[in-house]
Design a protein around this motif. Structure first.
Motif, short mmCIF file in Angstrom:
data_model
loop_
_atom_site.label_atom_id
_atom_site.label_comp_id
_atom_site.label_asym_id
_atom_site.label_seq_id
_atom_site.Cartn_x
_atom_site.Cartn_y
_atom_site.Cartn_z
N ILE A 1 0.83 -1.21 0.00
CA ILE A 1 0.00 0.00 0.00
C ILE A 1 0.87 1.26 0.00
CG2 ILE A 1 -0.36 0.56 2.46
CD1 ILE A 1 -3.40 0.56 1.80
N TRP A 2 2.07 1.16 0.53
CA TRP A 2 2.98 2.31 0.50
C TRP A 2 3.40 2.60 -0.93
CZ3 TRP A 2 6.10 -0.53 4.80
CH2 TRP A 2 5.39 -0.48 6.00
N MET A 3 3.61 1.56 -1.71
CA MET A 3 3.96 1.75 -3.12
C MET A 3 2.81 2.41 -3.87
SD MET A 3 5.51 -2.10 -3.59
CE MET A 3 5.51 -1.98 -5.37
N ILE A 4 1.59 1.94 -3.61
CA ILE A 4 0.42 2.46 -4.31
C ILE A 4 0.17 3.92 -3.92
CG2 ILE A 4 -2.04 2.14 -4.72
CD1 ILE A 4 -0.14 -0.06 -5.84
N ARG A 5 0.32 4.23 -2.64
CA ARG A 5 0.13 5.62 -2.20
C ARG A 5 1.11 6.56 -2.89
NH1 ARG A 5 -2.66 6.67 3.04
NH2 ARG A 5 -1.48 8.62 2.98
N LYS A 6 2.34 6.10 -3.13
CA LYS A 6 3.32 6.95 -3.82
C LYS A 6 2.88 7.25 -5.25
CE LYS A 6 7.38 5.66 -1.09
NZ LYS A 6 8.69 4.95 -1.09
N TYR A 7 2.27 6.25 -5.90
CA TYR A 7 1.74 6.50 -7.25
C TYR A 7 0.68 7.61 -7.20
CZ TYR A 7 3.82 1.99 -8.58
OH TYR A 7 4.67 0.94 -8.81
N PHE B 1 -2.15 -5.59 -9.76
CA PHE B 1 -1.21 -6.64 -10.14
C PHE B 1 -1.01 -6.67 -11.65
CE2 PHE B 1 -3.09 -8.07 -6.11
CZ PHE B 1 -1.94 -8.18 -5.36
N GLY B 2 0.23 -6.66 -12.06
CA GLY B 2 0.55 -6.71 -13.49
C GLY B 2 0.62 -5.32 -14.10
N ILE B 3 1.37 -5.21 -15.18
CA ILE B 3 1.55 -3.91 -15.84
C ILE B 3 0.23 -3.38 -16.39
CG2 ILE B 3 2.65 -2.75 -17.80
CD1 ILE B 3 4.98 -4.63 -17.55
N GLU B 4 -0.51 -4.24 -17.08
CA GLU B 4 -1.73 -3.79 -17.74
C GLU B 4 -2.74 -3.27 -16.74
OE1 GLU B 4 -5.29 -5.72 -20.54
OE2 GLU B 4 -3.38 -6.79 -20.27
N ASP B 5 -3.01 -4.05 -15.69
CA ASP B 5 -4.04 -3.65 -14.73
C ASP B 5 -3.59 -2.50 -13.85
OD1 ASP B 5 -5.81 -5.44 -15.74
OD2 ASP B 5 -5.60 -6.93 -14.15
N MET B 6 -2.32 -2.45 -13.48
CA MET B 6 -1.82 -1.34 -12.68
C MET B 6 -1.93 -0.04 -13.46
SD MET B 6 -0.45 -0.50 -9.70
CE MET B 6 -1.43 1.01 -9.74
N ARG C 1 8.58 1.86 -19.17
CA ARG C 1 9.83 1.93 -19.94
C ARG C 1 10.98 1.30 -19.15
NH1 ARG C 1 10.97 7.82 -21.50
NH2 ARG C 1 9.26 7.40 -22.95
N ALA C 2 10.99 1.48 -17.85
CA ALA C 2 12.05 0.90 -17.02
C ALA C 2 11.85 -0.59 -16.78
CB ALA C 2 12.12 1.63 -15.68
N LEU C 3 10.59 -1.03 -16.79
CA LEU C 3 10.28 -2.41 -16.41
C LEU C 3 10.43 -3.42 -17.54
CD1 LEU C 3 9.17 -4.51 -14.44
CD2 LEU C 3 6.86 -3.71 -15.00
N LYS D 1 5.81 -12.34 1.99
CA LYS D 1 6.65 -11.24 2.45
C LYS D 1 7.27 -10.47 1.29
CE LYS D 1 6.01 -12.46 6.75
NZ LYS D 1 5.02 -13.52 6.50
N GLU D 2 6.90 -10.83 0.06
CA GLU D 2 7.43 -10.18 -1.14
C GLU D 2 6.33 -9.34 -1.78
OE1 GLU D 2 10.25 -9.02 -3.36
OE2 GLU D 2 10.81 -11.06 -2.76
N ALA D 3 6.63 -8.06 -2.05
CA ALA D 3 5.64 -7.17 -2.68
C ALA D 3 5.43 -7.58 -4.13
CB ALA D 3 6.10 -5.72 -2.59
N LEU D 4 4.17 -7.85 -4.51
CA LEU D 4 3.86 -8.26 -5.87
C LEU D 4 2.94 -7.28 -6.58
CD1 LEU D 4 3.32 -12.11 -5.29
CD2 LEU D 4 5.42 -10.92 -5.97
N ALA D 5 2.52 -6.23 -5.92
CA ALA D 5 1.65 -5.23 -6.54
C ALA D 5 2.49 -4.13 -7.19
CB ALA D 5 0.71 -4.63 -5.50
N GLY D 6 1.87 -3.37 -8.07
CA GLY D 6 2.54 -2.25 -8.70
C GLY D 6 3.54 -2.69 -9.76
N PHE D 7 4.23 -1.74 -10.34
CA PHE D 7 5.18 -2.03 -11.41
C PHE D 7 6.39 -2.80 -10.87
CE2 PHE D 7 2.85 1.81 -12.72
CZ PHE D 7 2.33 1.35 -13.91
N ASP D 8 6.90 -2.38 -9.73
CA ASP D 8 8.00 -3.12 -9.11
C ASP D 8 7.55 -4.52 -8.73
OD1 ASP D 8 9.69 -0.97 -9.38
OD2 ASP D 8 9.37 -0.23 -7.34
N GLY D 9 6.30 -4.64 -8.31
CA GLY D 9 5.78 -5.94 -7.92
C GLY D 9 5.72 -6.92 -9.08
#
Length: 462
Positions: free
Chosen positions: A201-207, A266-271, A308-310, A422-430
């Protein structure tokens, strides 16, 4: 289909492309089927326990209280009261004479000791049987201590995990509408249905911050009672796990006029689509406001930079994983949609997908995005899952803690996509973390030494 299924469960299994979809779902588990589902109490706890500054008291036998932070991955950026598991520890004499006095004393002691912002009291099966009046006890303690004390009507025998989601939403709705909504931006939202597993959720809030949107309340990952009390002042509810919190969004729309949209992180398309949907919502609502245009431009920049980075980093995993087979069995079906797309992004084939709490609409959408021959299953059990995995020659199984032993016993790679991870799987980094984890699991040399693979190799040589 060679897989084993109980006759009374055949209507809950569907093969994409073989017959028109008419899958039975959203019903109580078949007795004796050893369902992978959890109970009503479990459903309520998984939604409410990440509220970090609240007291969570289980009114029942001590065994129920084992369902706590230690087997869940929700993190807090501040208070960690949710990490403690409290129980009234009902005994035989309490069952005979009632546990209300014990509950009241426990609440008073815990509130004095921990000074929570609110208290949630969970009823369990035995409480529903003996008839303790949780409402009366909570009301008395609330008056005495001047904090919200909320009963959660989560007797395990009342239904399945989905009924627990409703019990949790009913409990939270008592908080909403009791806080001050002053100084909330019209470009604001609540995050519903994300439980901050591994800090997601911290990753999502930053977006959202990069887009220029205020987040009013996390419901419930890294949640705070005071934020939830003022959540009705937000401009939009963004619902990630629709099975667990869509009911709350509907209640808020009816009572306070807060609209909602469903998304997946989750995933590039849906995020990417989630961020664009939110930007489009505010652009449509405030067409003449320059800030709405600015939000859309910042969103485009954000998505472009992240993708572009992913993409280059995913290429090496895609080349290695192309043609491998995946199976998915998760709690919420909305998560399964994104997983199907995520596997497709690395050129893997999904041959089995199912959920514990899917609706007819969910399964229609799953059928639309899966390939012919894909098994779609509702409320499955270990025997069925084992049979499907063997029949389809699966390379990796995505599930939760209850599915892990099935995969390992069959000599199949496993990816934990449930609340224990324990591994973040959401967002682009996820998405990159997901691809890396799938690659590490599928390509591990250990699978060459399991009996199943050795047998397959011998048959291929002969």
């Amino acid at each position: 289909m060679e897989a084993v299924a109980l006759k009374d469960r055949e209507a809950q299994i569907h093969i994409t492309g073989e017959t028109p979809l008419n899958i039975a779902c959203n019903k109580d588990s078949l007795a004796g089927a050893v369902s992978q589902r959890a109970c009503v109490f479990c459903g309520s706890r998984v939604v409410l326990y990440p509220i970090a500054d609240a007291l969570h008291l289980v009114h029942g036998p001590i065994g129920c209280a084992v369902y706590t932070w230690d087997i869940r991955g929700a993190l807090s950026s501040g208070p960690e009261l949710h990490r403690l598991s409290f129980s009234t520890d009902l005994q035989e004499m309490d069952v005979i004479f009632g546990g209300e006095k014990k509950l009241r004393n426990a609440l008073l002691e815990l509130i004095d000791r921990h000074s929570p912002k609110a208290a949630f009291v969970y009823s369990t099966c035995i409480v529903g049987i003996i008839g303790d009046d949780l409402e009366a006890v909570c009301r008395t303690v609330e008056t005495e201590k001047d904090i919200p004390v909320i009963p959660v009507k989560s007797e395990g025998f009342k239904g399945n995990k989905r009924a627990g989601y409703q019990a949790a939403c009913d409990a939270m709705f008592r908080l909403i509408g009791t806080g001050d909504t002053g100084n909330i931006s019209k470009f604001s939202l609540n995050i519903l249905g994300d439980f901050n597993l591994a800090g997601e959720i911290w990753m999502i809030r930053k977006y959202y911050e990069r887009m220029g949107i205020e987040v009013v309340a996390n419901i419930t990952g890294d949640g705070r009672v005071d934020d939830i009390r003022r959540a009705h002042g937000a401009g939009l509810n963004v619902v990630q796990c629709s099975g667990s919190t869509m009911q709350l969004a509907d209640m808020m729309e009816e009572q306070y006029g807060v609209p909602s949209i469903r998304v997946s992180y989750f995933g590039i398309e849906d995020m990417s689509e989630a961020l664009y949907d939110i930007a489009r919502f505010f652009k449509k609502k405030y067409p003449d406001d320059p800030e709405a245009d600015a939000i859309m431009e910042r969103t485009k920049t954000l998505v472009r930079e992240e993708v572009r980075a992913l993409i280059p980093q995913l290429d090496k995993y895609r080349k290695a994983l192309a043609g491998k087979k995946a199976a998915i069995y998760v709690g919420g079906s909305f998560k399964a949609f994104s997983l199907v797309k995520a596997f497709r992004l690395v050129d893997m084939q999904v041959v089995l997908v199912g959920s514990q709490t899917g609706t007819p609409e969910d399964y229609r959408e799953l059928e639309a995005i899966t390939d012919p021959g894909t098994v779609i299953v509702d409320d499955s059990n270990p025997l069925e899952l084992t049979s499907f995995l063997k029949e389809k020659g699966v390379d990796i199984f995505v599930g939760g803690v209850k599915e892990r032993p099935i995969a390992y016993k069959l000599g199949i790679g496993f990816c934990d996509h449930n609340h224990e991870r324990k591994e973040a799987l959401a967002g682009f980094d996820g998405m990159l973390n997901f691809a890396r984890e799938v690659y590490s699991s599928v390509m591990s040399p250990v699978w060459r030494f399991v009996p199943r693979k050795q047998r397959d190799e011998k048959e291929a040589l002969s």
